[in-house]
Design an enzyme around this catalytic site. Sequence first.
Site, short mmCIF file in Angstrom:
data_model
loop_
_atom_site.label_atom_id
_atom_site.label_comp_id
_atom_site.label_asym_id
_atom_site.label_seq_id
_atom_site.Cartn_x
_atom_site.Cartn_y
_atom_site.Cartn_z
N ILE A 128 43.16 72.20 20.80
CA ILE A 128 43.23 73.56 21.34
C ILE A 128 44.69 73.98 21.18
CG2 ILE A 128 43.08 75.03 23.37
CD1 ILE A 128 40.64 73.60 24.20
N PRO A 129 44.93 74.89 20.22
CA PRO A 129 46.28 75.06 19.67
C PRO A 129 47.21 75.91 20.51
CG PRO A 129 44.75 76.53 18.57
CD PRO A 129 43.95 75.75 19.57
N CYS A 130 47.66 75.36 21.64
CA CYS A 130 48.60 76.10 22.47
C CYS A 130 49.95 76.24 21.76
CB CYS A 130 48.78 75.42 23.82
SG CYS A 130 49.34 73.72 23.71
N HIS A 131 50.15 75.43 20.71
CA HIS A 131 51.42 75.54 19.97
C HIS A 131 51.49 76.84 19.18
CE1 HIS A 131 48.51 73.57 17.27
NE2 HIS A 131 49.11 74.22 16.31
#
Length: 171
Positions: A128-131
């Site tokens: 889950i690409p919080c970056h």
Amino acid sequence: MINIIIPFPVFKPLHLCVSFSNSCSSDVITSISYGQKTFQQSSSEVDNLIFTKKIKYELESYFNNPGFQFSLPCDIQLGTPFQQRVWQALTEIPSGKVKTYGELAKELKSSARAVGNACRRNLFPVIIPCHRVVSASGVGGYAGDTLDTQRGQINFLQIKQWLLAHEAVDR
DNA sequence: ACTATTCCGGTAA
DNA sequence: TTACCGGAATAGT
């Protein structure tokens, strides 16, 4: 609960520890955390070989090809209702693109700061690409680290930068 | 009372 | 004009 350990590229002793459990006949990832080698890989007799292979396959695929799309199930319900909304929105940011905390806040009718909080609480980094959420002025934070403050040995901002570079985001 | 923020006004180079 | 600070506003935990 079962843990599996996957080496993270480039940052030498760094690994991804993926936990999952089998709740009523289907496997779900319950968290992912960064750790340094010394972690224990639990091997249970009930260990679902199919699922652990799938986790390894998908993460390795992403590390080899930044455009790879994850289909691993995450137990998003472990978050608060608001966190679930933010995390869901994160999954809709494609590889190679980023949004700012403010932009996401506007979409969700919330505030930049609250969105930052929910990102910080992301239980499933990388998949889950919080970056892919950055600040209006710079890079924002990652894993609790910011430009000013660093918690452990590693500055996780470097990892965020690496992930973004891996996805060919120029910034 | 904290945040992985942002916007605006003032000041200085 | 641009760059850099302070402070207020903001929403969720």
